[in-house]
Write an enzyme that holds these catalytic residues in place. Structure first.
Site, PDB file in Angstrom:
ATOM      1  N   ASP A 129      49.107  46.006  45.214  1.00 18.00           N
ATOM      2  CA  ASP A 129      48.149  47.010  44.780  1.00 18.00           C
ATOM      3  C   ASP A 129      48.946  48.285  44.620  1.00 18.00           C
ATOM      4  O   ASP A 129      49.815  48.602  45.451  1.00 18.00           O
ATOM      5  CB  ASP A 129      47.008  47.178  45.783  1.00 18.00           C
ATOM      6  CG  ASP A 129      45.829  47.911  45.156  1.00 18.00           C
ATOM      7  OD1 ASP A 129      45.704  47.922  43.913  1.00 18.00           O
ATOM      8  OD2 ASP A 129      45.015  48.489  45.912  1.00 18.00           O
ATOM      9  N   LYS A 164      52.449  43.556  34.490  1.00 20.90           N
ATOM     10  CA  LYS A 164      52.979  43.371  35.840  1.00 20.90           C
ATOM     11  C   LYS A 164      53.763  42.068  35.930  1.00 20.90           C
ATOM     12  O   LYS A 164      54.834  42.016  36.523  1.00 20.90           O
ATOM     13  CB  LYS A 164      51.831  43.300  36.854  1.00 20.90           C
ATOM     14  CG  LYS A 164      51.225  44.616  37.231  1.00 20.90           C
ATOM     15  CD  LYS A 164      50.293  44.359  38.400  1.00 20.90           C
ATOM     16  CE  LYS A 164      49.592  45.583  38.887  1.00 20.90           C
ATOM     17  NZ  LYS A 164      48.718  45.291  40.042  1.00 20.90           N
ATOM     18  N   PHE A 179      52.297  50.779  30.679  1.00 17.87           N
ATOM     19  CA  PHE A 179      50.843  50.613  30.742  1.00 17.87           C
ATOM     20  C   PHE A 179      50.269  51.635  31.717  1.00 17.87           C
ATOM     21  O   PHE A 179      51.005  52.417  32.314  1.00 17.87           O
ATOM     22  CB  PHE A 179      50.481  49.176  31.156  1.00 17.87           C
ATOM     23  CG  PHE A 179      50.806  48.837  32.586  1.00 17.87           C
ATOM     24  CD1 PHE A 179      52.110  48.566  32.965  1.00 17.87           C
ATOM     25  CD2 PHE A 179      49.813  48.786  33.558  1.00 17.87           C
ATOM     26  CE1 PHE A 179      52.427  48.255  34.284  1.00 17.87           C
ATOM     27  CE2 PHE A 179      50.115  48.470  34.880  1.00 17.87           C
ATOM     28  CZ  PHE A 179      51.426  48.204  35.238  1.00 17.87           C
ATOM     29  N   HIS A 199      58.326  51.973  41.528  1.00 17.60           N
ATOM     30  CA  HIS A 199      57.603  51.537  42.721  1.00 17.60           C
ATOM     31  C   HIS A 199      57.560  50.001  42.811  1.00 17.60           C
ATOM     32  O   HIS A 199      57.973  49.417  43.797  1.00 17.60           O
ATOM     33  CB  HIS A 199      56.194  52.122  42.648  1.00 17.60           C
ATOM     34  CG  HIS A 199      55.554  51.990  41.289  1.00 17.60           C
ATOM     35  ND1 HIS A 199      56.102  52.562  40.160  1.00 17.60           N
ATOM     36  CD2 HIS A 199      54.469  51.306  40.851  1.00 17.60           C
ATOM     37  CE1 HIS A 199      55.381  52.266  39.104  1.00 17.60           C
ATOM     38  NE2 HIS A 199      54.379  51.480  39.494  1.00 17.60           N
ATOM     39  N   ARG A 200      57.101  49.341  41.727  1.00 12.86           N
ATOM     40  CA  ARG A 200      56.950  47.878  41.787  1.00 12.86           C
ATOM     41  C   ARG A 200      58.319  47.203  41.827  1.00 12.86           C
ATOM     42  O   ARG A 200      58.529  46.264  42.586  1.00 12.86           O
ATOM     43  CB  ARG A 200      56.113  47.369  40.610  1.00 12.86           C
ATOM     44  CG  ARG A 200      55.732  45.889  40.759  1.00 12.86           C
ATOM     45  CD  ARG A 200      54.703  45.434  39.731  1.00 12.86           C
ATOM     46  NE  ARG A 200      53.536  46.285  39.755  1.00 12.86           N
ATOM     47  CZ  ARG A 200      53.316  47.294  38.901  1.00 12.86           C
ATOM     48  NH1 ARG A 200      54.161  47.541  37.922  1.00 12.86           N
ATOM     49  NH2 ARG A 200      52.241  48.038  39.018  1.00 12.86           N
TER      50      ARG A 200
HETATM   51  P1  ITT Z   1      45.612  43.556  38.988  1.00  7.81           P
HETATM   52  O1  ITT Z   1      44.682  44.112  40.019  1.00  7.81           O
HETATM   53  O2  ITT Z   1      45.064  42.408  38.181  1.00  7.81           O
HETATM   54  O3  ITT Z   1      46.972  43.244  39.524  1.00  7.81           O
HETATM   55  P2  ITT Z   1      45.522  46.236  37.890  1.00  7.81           P
HETATM   56  O4  ITT Z   1      45.961  46.765  36.550  1.00  7.81           O
HETATM   57  O5  ITT Z   1      44.121  46.468  38.351  1.00  7.81           O
HETATM   58  O6  ITT Z   1      45.903  44.691  37.894  1.00  7.81           O
HETATM   59  P3  ITT Z   1      46.359  47.823  40.202  1.00  7.81           P
HETATM   60  O7  ITT Z   1      45.018  47.694  40.812  1.00  7.81           O
HETATM   61  O8  ITT Z   1      47.538  47.604  41.075  1.00  7.81           O
HETATM   62  O9  ITT Z   1      46.518  46.819  38.950  1.00  7.81           O
HETATM   63  O10 ITT Z   1      46.556  49.205  39.488  1.00  7.81           O
HETATM   64  C1  ITT Z   1      45.837  50.360  39.831  1.00  7.81           C
HETATM   65  C2  ITT Z   1      45.877  51.327  38.705  1.00  7.81           C
HETATM   66  O11 ITT Z   1      47.191  51.867  38.564  1.00  7.81           O
HETATM   67  C3  ITT Z   1      45.503  50.764  37.336  1.00  7.81           C
HETATM   68  O12 ITT Z   1      44.809  51.768  36.627  1.00  7.81           O
HETATM   69  C4  ITT Z   1      46.838  50.497  36.668  1.00  7.81           C
HETATM   70  O13 ITT Z   1      46.762  50.623  35.263  1.00  7.81           O
HETATM   71  C5  ITT Z   1      47.709  51.594  37.285  1.00  7.81           C
HETATM   72  N1  ITT Z   1      49.093  51.129  37.448  1.00  7.81           N
HETATM   73  C6  ITT Z   1      49.536  50.112  38.248  1.00  7.81           C
HETATM   74  N2  ITT Z   1      50.852  49.962  38.119  1.00  7.81           N
HETATM   75  C7  ITT Z   1      51.261  50.892  37.208  1.00  7.81           C
HETATM   76  C8  ITT Z   1      52.506  51.228  36.639  1.00  7.81           C
HETATM   77  O14 ITT Z   1      53.617  50.578  36.939  1.00  7.81           O
HETATM   78  N3  ITT Z   1      52.548  52.213  35.736  1.00  7.81           N
HETATM   79  C9  ITT Z   1      51.439  52.886  35.394  1.00  7.81           C
HETATM   80  N4  ITT Z   1      50.222  52.637  35.871  1.00  7.81           N
HETATM   81  C10 ITT Z   1      50.132  51.638  36.773  1.00  7.81           C
END
Ligand code: ITT
Length: 190
Positions: A68, A12, A148, A176-177
């Protein structure tokens, strides 16, 4: 300008730094000495993003933002959604999450889904929310090595590639991000 991004997820951090460019220096939680887990128990993505940003702001007093993200699958009524990280287990097991998603989608015809990011910014004590969405489909098996999380199982609308098969730049341009961060950067540039 220095901004704390409330994450330790290296993927991220890289994506966001790439999107905002050199004008903003993105600082991770670890870099500002925050090592504890910030609870993410709110029922919505927006709620979790705000809770994380408020936590960092109260601890550091620095301008900060938090995201999130959830994968919302139409045929599963929007699941795993806000529970995307903890879909299969309470831990954060990407492999188990992907397996469970494939299992739930076995034989399901409607494969439409979206990634949605809620991003909360706190600057000068004021809160701002941004949202980024990308529509696509859930593939029937993993494709690609990059990215990821759920990336190998998601192909964005209009592309015959999974997010894992795209370059980081191409993913950022439509993700999205990427969309949420560009709105945040535009707001800060005003
Ligand atoms: P932080 O809370 O430390 O930011 P995280 O990996 O837990 O990191 P999220 O809670 O936002 O991040 O992510 C929720 C889920 O969605 C988690 O399983 C991520 O691997 C997945 N995810 C988030 N962004 C993604 C993306 O761009 N592509 C694929 N999966 C993603």
């Amino acid at each position: 300008m220095k901004l704390v991004f409330a994450t330790n997820n290296a993927h991220k951090l890289r994506e966001v730094q790439q999107t905002v460019g050199d004008r903003f220096e993105i600082v991770s939680l670890r870099e500002c000495g925050i090592t504890e887990d910030i609870p993410e128990n709110e029922p919505t993505l927006e709620g979790n993003a705000l809770v994380k940003a408020r936590y960092i702001y109260s601890r550091t007093g620095l301008s900060c933002f938090a995201d999130d993200t959830g994968l919302e699958v139409d045929a599963l009524g929007g699941e795993p959604g806000v529970r995307s990280a903890r879909y299969a287990t309470d831990g954060h097991d990407d492999e188990a999450n992907k397996r469970l998603l494939l299992e739930r989608m076995l034989g399901v015809e409607n494969r439409n889904a979206q990634f949605r990011t809620a991003m909360a910014l706190i600057i000068d004590g004021k809160e701002h929310l941004f949202e980024g969405v990308v529509r696509g489909i859930i593939l029937t098996c993993e494709r690609g090595e990059g990215g990821f999380g759920y990336d190998p199982l998601f192909a964005p609308e209009g592309y015959d590639l999974s997010f894992s098969e795209m370059s980081a730049e191409d993913k950022n341009a439509i993700s999205h991000r990427g969309r949420a961060v560009r709105q945040l950067a535009e707001f800060l540039n005003k």
